[in-house]
Design an enzyme around this catalytic site. Structure first.
Site, PDB file in Angstrom:
ATOM      1  N   PHE A  11       0.806  -1.219   0.000  1.00 50.08           N
ATOM      2  CA  PHE A  11       0.000   0.000   0.000  1.00 50.08           C
ATOM      3  C   PHE A  11       0.849   1.285   0.000  1.00 50.08           C
ATOM      4  N   ASP A  34      10.381  -6.652  -3.814  1.00 47.69           N
ATOM      5  CA  ASP A  34       9.198  -7.100  -3.075  1.00 47.69           C
ATOM      6  C   ASP A  34       9.056  -8.601  -3.247  1.00 47.69           C
ATOM      7  N   SER A  88       2.222  -6.316   7.966  1.00 41.81           N
ATOM      8  CA  SER A  88       1.744  -5.039   8.529  1.00 41.81           C
ATOM      9  C   SER A  88       0.403  -5.111   9.259  1.00 41.81           C
ATOM     10  N   THR A 130       6.260   2.617  12.904  1.00 45.33           N
ATOM     11  CA  THR A 130       4.878   2.884  13.270  1.00 45.33           C
ATOM     12  C   THR A 130       4.772   3.491  14.666  1.00 45.33           C
ATOM     13  N   ASP A 131       3.690   4.235  14.887  1.00 45.24           N
ATOM     14  CA  ASP A 131       3.448   4.766  16.243  1.00 45.24           C
ATOM     15  C   ASP A 131       3.061   3.661  17.226  1.00 45.24           C
ATOM     16  N   GLU A 132       2.734   2.453  16.690  1.00 46.22           N
ATOM     17  CA  GLU A 132       2.285   1.367  17.580  1.00 46.22           C
ATOM     18  C   GLU A 132       3.393   0.885  18.508  1.00 46.22           C
ATOM     19  N   TYR A 155       2.889  -7.773  16.074  1.00 50.69           N
ATOM     20  CA  TYR A 155       3.280  -6.836  15.006  1.00 50.69           C
ATOM     21  C   TYR A 155       4.103  -5.684  15.574  1.00 50.69           C
ATOM     22  N   SER A 156       3.549  -4.987  16.586  1.00 44.42           N
ATOM     23  CA  SER A 156       4.260  -3.789  17.058  1.00 44.42           C
ATOM     24  C   SER A 156       5.561  -4.166  17.765  1.00 44.42           C
ATOM     25  N   ALA A 157       5.582  -5.358  18.415  1.00 44.52           N
ATOM     26  CA  ALA A 157       6.835  -5.795  19.055  1.00 44.52           C
ATOM     27  C   ALA A 157       7.903  -6.075  17.991  1.00 44.52           C
ATOM     28  N   LYS A 159       8.082  -4.613  15.031  1.00 42.23           N
ATOM     29  CA  LYS A 159       8.529  -3.316  14.493  1.00 42.23           C
ATOM     30  C   LYS A 159       9.458  -2.620  15.509  1.00 42.23           C
ATOM     31  N   ASN A 185      -2.290   5.200   8.119  1.00 44.18           N
ATOM     32  CA  ASN A 185      -2.437   5.729   6.753  1.00 44.18           C
ATOM     33  C   ASN A 185      -3.728   5.227   6.126  1.00 44.18           C
ATOM     34  N   GLY A 289      -5.733  -7.333  23.357  1.00 47.00           N
ATOM     35  CA  GLY A 289      -4.656  -6.352  23.564  1.00 47.00           C
ATOM     36  C   GLY A 289      -4.847  -5.080  22.765  1.00 47.00           C
ATOM     37  N   HIS A 290      -6.095  -4.749  22.426  1.00 50.18           N
ATOM     38  CA  HIS A 290      -6.410  -3.609  21.558  1.00 50.18           C
ATOM     39  C   HIS A 290      -5.957  -2.288  22.194  1.00 50.18           C
TER      40      HIS A 290
HETATM   41  P1  NAD Z   1       1.485  -3.683   3.169  1.00 48.08           P
HETATM   42  O1  NAD Z   1       1.192  -4.906   3.970  1.00 48.08           O
HETATM   43  O2  NAD Z   1       0.430  -3.095   2.326  1.00 48.08           O
HETATM   44  O3  NAD Z   1       2.737  -3.964   2.212  1.00 48.08           O
HETATM   45  C1  NAD Z   1       3.870  -4.663   2.630  1.00 48.08           C
HETATM   46  C2  NAD Z   1       4.680  -5.030   1.384  1.00 48.08           C
HETATM   47  O4  NAD Z   1       5.881  -5.715   1.831  1.00 48.08           O
HETATM   48  C3  NAD Z   1       3.958  -5.996   0.427  1.00 48.08           C
HETATM   49  O5  NAD Z   1       4.119  -5.558  -0.895  1.00 48.08           O
HETATM   50  C4  NAD Z   1       4.667  -7.326   0.653  1.00 48.08           C
HETATM   51  O6  NAD Z   1       4.655  -8.170  -0.496  1.00 48.08           O
HETATM   52  C5  NAD Z   1       6.083  -6.863   1.006  1.00 48.08           C
HETATM   53  N1  NAD Z   1       6.817  -7.874   1.778  1.00 48.08           N
HETATM   54  C6  NAD Z   1       6.383  -8.547   2.882  1.00 48.08           C
HETATM   55  N2  NAD Z   1       7.326  -9.410   3.289  1.00 48.08           N
HETATM   56  C7  NAD Z   1       8.399  -9.260   2.454  1.00 48.08           C
HETATM   57  C8  NAD Z   1       9.689  -9.856   2.385  1.00 48.08           C
HETATM   58  N3  NAD Z   1      10.076 -10.805   3.258  1.00 48.08           N
HETATM   59  N4  NAD Z   1      10.534  -9.451   1.420  1.00 48.08           N
HETATM   60  C9  NAD Z   1      10.157  -8.491   0.511  1.00 48.08           C
HETATM   61  N5  NAD Z   1       8.942  -7.917   0.532  1.00 48.08           N
HETATM   62  C10 NAD Z   1       8.074  -8.282   1.494  1.00 48.08           C
HETATM   63  O7  NAD Z   1       2.061  -2.642   4.224  1.00 48.08           O
HETATM   64  P2  NAD Z   1       1.896  -1.050   4.259  1.00 48.08           P
HETATM   65  O8  NAD Z   1       0.642  -0.711   4.938  1.00 48.08           O
HETATM   66  O9  NAD Z   1       2.202  -0.504   2.929  1.00 48.08           O
HETATM   67  O10 NAD Z   1       3.102  -0.680   5.272  1.00 48.08           O
HETATM   68  C11 NAD Z   1       4.406  -0.414   4.783  1.00 48.08           C
HETATM   69  C12 NAD Z   1       5.310  -0.088   5.962  1.00 48.08           C
HETATM   70  O11 NAD Z   1       4.802   1.027   6.682  1.00 48.08           O
HETATM   71  C13 NAD Z   1       5.432  -1.221   6.984  1.00 48.08           C
HETATM   72  O12 NAD Z   1       6.765  -1.273   7.421  1.00 48.08           O
HETATM   73  C14 NAD Z   1       4.505  -0.803   8.106  1.00 48.08           C
HETATM   74  O13 NAD Z   1       4.944  -1.333   9.341  1.00 48.08           O
HETATM   75  C15 NAD Z   1       4.657   0.709   8.062  1.00 48.08           C
HETATM   76  N6  NAD Z   1       3.514   1.493   8.546  1.00 48.08           N
HETATM   77  C16 NAD Z   1       2.271   1.294   8.014  1.00 48.08           C
HETATM   78  C17 NAD Z   1       1.213   2.101   8.428  1.00 48.08           C
HETATM   79  C18 NAD Z   1      -0.175   1.948   7.857  1.00 48.08           C
HETATM   80  O14 NAD Z   1      -1.089   2.588   8.338  1.00 48.08           O
HETATM   81  N7  NAD Z   1      -0.387   1.125   6.840  1.00 48.08           N
HETATM   82  C19 NAD Z   1       1.436   3.096   9.394  1.00 48.08           C
HETATM   83  C20 NAD Z   1       2.713   3.236   9.931  1.00 48.08           C
HETATM   84  C21 NAD Z   1       3.760   2.448   9.486  1.00 48.08           C
HETATM   85  O1  DAU Z   2      -0.843   3.116  13.752  1.00 48.34           O
HETATM   86  C1  DAU Z   2      -0.156   2.655  12.640  1.00 48.34           C
HETATM   87  C2  DAU Z   2      -0.615   1.253  12.284  1.00 48.34           C
HETATM   88  O2  DAU Z   2      -1.916   1.395  11.707  1.00 48.34           O
HETATM   89  C3  DAU Z   2       0.314   0.529  11.317  1.00 48.34           C
HETATM   90  O3  DAU Z   2       1.553   0.330  11.946  1.00 48.34           O
HETATM   91  C4  DAU Z   2      -0.272  -0.821  10.887  1.00 48.34           C
HETATM   92  O4  DAU Z   2       0.548  -1.422   9.891  1.00 48.34           O
HETATM   93  C5  DAU Z   2      -1.653  -0.574  10.301  1.00 48.34           C
HETATM   94  O5  DAU Z   2      -2.258  -1.824   9.996  1.00 48.34           O
HETATM   95  C6  DAU Z   2      -2.529   0.186  11.303  1.00 48.34           C
HETATM   96  O6  DAU Z   2      -2.815  -0.641  12.457  1.00 48.34           O
HETATM   97  P1  DAU Z   2      -4.259  -0.616  13.162  1.00 48.34           P
HETATM   98  O7  DAU Z   2      -4.430  -1.871  13.915  1.00 48.34           O
HETATM   99  O8  DAU Z   2      -4.476   0.657  13.882  1.00 48.34           O
HETATM  100  O9  DAU Z   2      -5.177  -0.585  11.809  1.00 48.34           O
HETATM  101  P2  DAU Z   2      -6.507  -1.377  11.427  1.00 48.34           P
HETATM  102  O10 DAU Z   2      -6.981  -0.783  10.148  1.00 48.34           O
HETATM  103  O11 DAU Z   2      -6.335  -2.854  11.499  1.00 48.34           O
HETATM  104  O12 DAU Z   2      -7.505  -0.954  12.589  1.00 48.34           O
HETATM  105  C7  DAU Z   2      -7.795   0.409  12.865  1.00 48.34           C
HETATM  106  C8  DAU Z   2      -8.723   0.447  14.077  1.00 48.34           C
HETATM  107  O13 DAU Z   2      -9.986  -0.123  13.706  1.00 48.34           O
HETATM  108  C9  DAU Z   2      -8.239  -0.379  15.265  1.00 48.34           C
HETATM  109  O14 DAU Z   2      -8.610   0.299  16.459  1.00 48.34           O
HETATM  110  C10 DAU Z   2      -9.006  -1.691  15.133  1.00 48.34           C
HETATM  111  C11 DAU Z   2     -10.318  -1.252  14.498  1.00 48.34           C
HETATM  112  N1  DAU Z   2     -10.955  -2.230  13.602  1.00 48.34           N
HETATM  113  C12 DAU Z   2     -10.219  -2.791  12.608  1.00 48.34           C
HETATM  114  C13 DAU Z   2     -10.777  -3.679  11.723  1.00 48.34           C
HETATM  115  C14 DAU Z   2      -9.942  -4.333  10.632  1.00 48.34           C
HETATM  116  C15 DAU Z   2     -12.311  -2.505  13.731  1.00 48.34           C
HETATM  117  O15 DAU Z   2     -12.994  -1.978  14.629  1.00 48.34           O
HETATM  118  N2  DAU Z   2     -12.878  -3.393  12.849  1.00 48.34           N
HETATM  119  C16 DAU Z   2     -12.165  -4.001  11.858  1.00 48.34           C
HETATM  120  O16 DAU Z   2     -12.746  -4.837  11.096  1.00 48.34           O
END
Ligand code: NAD
Ligand code: DAU
Length: 348
Positions: A11, A34, A88, A130-132, A155-157, A159, A185, A289-290
């Site tokens: 993403f 990737d 992620s 991540t902020d997590e 996950y957060s551990a 990261k 995001n 652990g939410h």
């Molecule tokens: P995502 O899950 O959409 O994408 C992860 C990508 O990494 C995928 O394309 C996957 O194929 C690739 N990948 C996974 N394992 C791999 C490996 N062993 N070798 C090579 N490629 C591999 O994740 P995202 O939401 O785009 O997040 C990207 C980064 O940003 C992550 O490090 C995540 O921790 C961090 N992050 C995400 C968010 C969020 O809200 N999505 C917020 C803060 C930080």
């Molecule tokens: O804060 C940054 C993090 O944000 C990133 O590091 C992670 O990669 C990313 O996945 C995201 O984690 P969250 O757990 O916060 O995102 P998620 O979209 O899974 O959930 C957002 C909130 O919504 C969380 O409080 C859980 C809740 N939720 C989630 C899903 C999937 C629901 O209530 N229902 C749902 O079906």
């Protein structure tokens, strides 16, 4: 700049590559590495591959494979790394943590080692985190860069562990690293397991909208293009060894956000049989652990680098909903796993 982007078919990586090549002053070469897990979709960048043959190369590889990584660094003379690749999704890490430990910890370690071995060539290793890692906030307060780490999920551990490794490589080996810890995001190309795309697609299909617990957990929402511009600024202007928190100044309870999504869809395409889509909201068992609340204090990046988020949640949500409505074929491919056969046709 010969920039290695890891996880560029996910993403944020996809949006970052599109941002660099379409909307920034970037003039170098991007090598996107990737592994193409369930979350990686090379279709996201098929047009980019055609439009920018001199500036964009895709290599399917696992960051945990040391020989492959060394070969890629050598073949493409990598001087800058932007490391997104990770498992992620928090819920997946609760059910099955193994891949999180492998990719997020061992994979990051492996990239750091490869980078250390060619330290003289490497200008920057930027690590996306991540902020997590900071754990959960109560009603008040904000995460700052010095907030102690207290991760709650596998996950957060994982990261947190990767962040510590990145900092240790700076302290011990003087590797020129920067880190960013970012809030939630949202935007185009997000895999529909995360809250916002899941709710958009379920609402469009008239399916239940599963809200965990009482829906009062708070997240700070950042439009993905704003995150991309922050990363690009940090790579160019961030100080070696420093960490920057990146947030959207947009705290919302989950339930409020889901209601906003329902209203935005109702307004855009009309109600479904005169019923508000809010009627689809269903409270379900809470995530173990939410974390209760995340909120970012982004004053360091604002004051030192001059970055602020530009997109309001109303504009960002509207744009995102429109993107999903316009890309139903992408959604079908991703949901049906059809893109996996696309991958085998094009890359295996
Ligand atoms: P995502 O899950 O959409 O994408 C992860 C990508 O990494 C995928 O394309 C996957 O194929 C690739 N990948 C996974 N394992 C791999 C490996 N062993 N070798 C090579 N490629 C591999 O994740 P995202 O939401 O785009 O997040 C990207 C980064 O940003 C992550 O490090 C995540 O921790 C961090 N992050 C995400 C968010 C969020 O809200 N999505 C917020 C803060 C930080
Ligand atoms: O804060 C940054 C993090 O944000 C990133 O590091 C992670 O990669 C990313 O996945 C995201 O984690 P969250 O757990 O916060 O995102 P998620 O979209 O899974 O959930 C957002 C909130 O919504 C969380 O409080 C859980 C809740 N939720 C989630 C899903 C999937 C629901 O209530 N229902 C749902 O079906």
């Amino acid at each position: 700049m010969n920039l290695l982007v890891t996880g560029g078919c996910g993403f944020i990586g996809t949006n970052f590559i599109r941002y660099l090549l379409n909307n920034s002053d970037f003039t170098g070469r991007i090598i996107n590495v990737d592994r193409l897990t369930y979350a990686g979709n090379p279709e996201n960048l098929a047009d980019i591959e055609k439009m920018f043959p001199d500036h964009y190369t895709f290599v399917q590889a696992d960051i945990c494979d040391p020989e492959k990584m060394t070969g890629i660094f050598d073949d493409h003379d990598i001087d800058t790394v932007c490391h997104f690749a990770a498992e992620s999704h928090v819920d997946r890490s609760i059910v099955s943590p193994d891949d999180f430990i492998k990719t997020n910890i061992i994979g990051t370690f492996n990239l750091l080692e490869t980078s250390r071995n060619r330290k003289n060539r490497l200008a920057r290793f930027h690590h996306i985190s991540t902020d997590e890692v900071y754990g959960s906030l109560g009603k008040d307060g904000y995460f700052v860069e010095t907030t102690p780490y207290q991760p709650s999920s596998p996950y957060s551990a994982s990261k947190a562990s990767s962040d510590h490794l990145v900092r240790a490589y700076h302290t011990t080996y003087n590797l020129p690293v920067t880190l960013s810890n970012c809030s939630n995001n949202y935007g185009p190309y997000q895999f529909p397991e995360k809250l916002i795309p899941l709710m958009i697609l379920n609402a469009l299909e008239g399916k239940p909208l599963p809200v965990y617990g009482d829906g009062k957990n708070v997240r700070d929402w950042l439009y993905v293009d704003d995150h991309c511009s922050a990363i690009w600024k940090i790579i160019r202007h961030g100080k070696e060894g420093e960490t920057y928190n990146v947030g959207g100044d947009c705290e919302l309870e989950n339930i409020k956000l889901v209601e906003m999504i329902c209203d935005a869809i109702d307004n855009r395409i009309g109600k479904d049989s005169d019923k508000s889509r809010k009627e689809l909201i269903t409270f379900v068992t809470d995530r173990p652990g939410h974390d209760q609340r995340y909120a970012i204090d982004a004053s360091k990046i604002r004051n030192e680098i001059g970055w602020t988020p530009k997109t309001t949640i109303e504009t960002g949500l509207d744009h995102t909903i429109k993107w999903y409505l316009d890309h139903m074929e992408w959604v079908d491919h991703v949901k049906s796993g059809e893109y996996q056969s696309w991958i085998s046709k094009h890359y295996k």
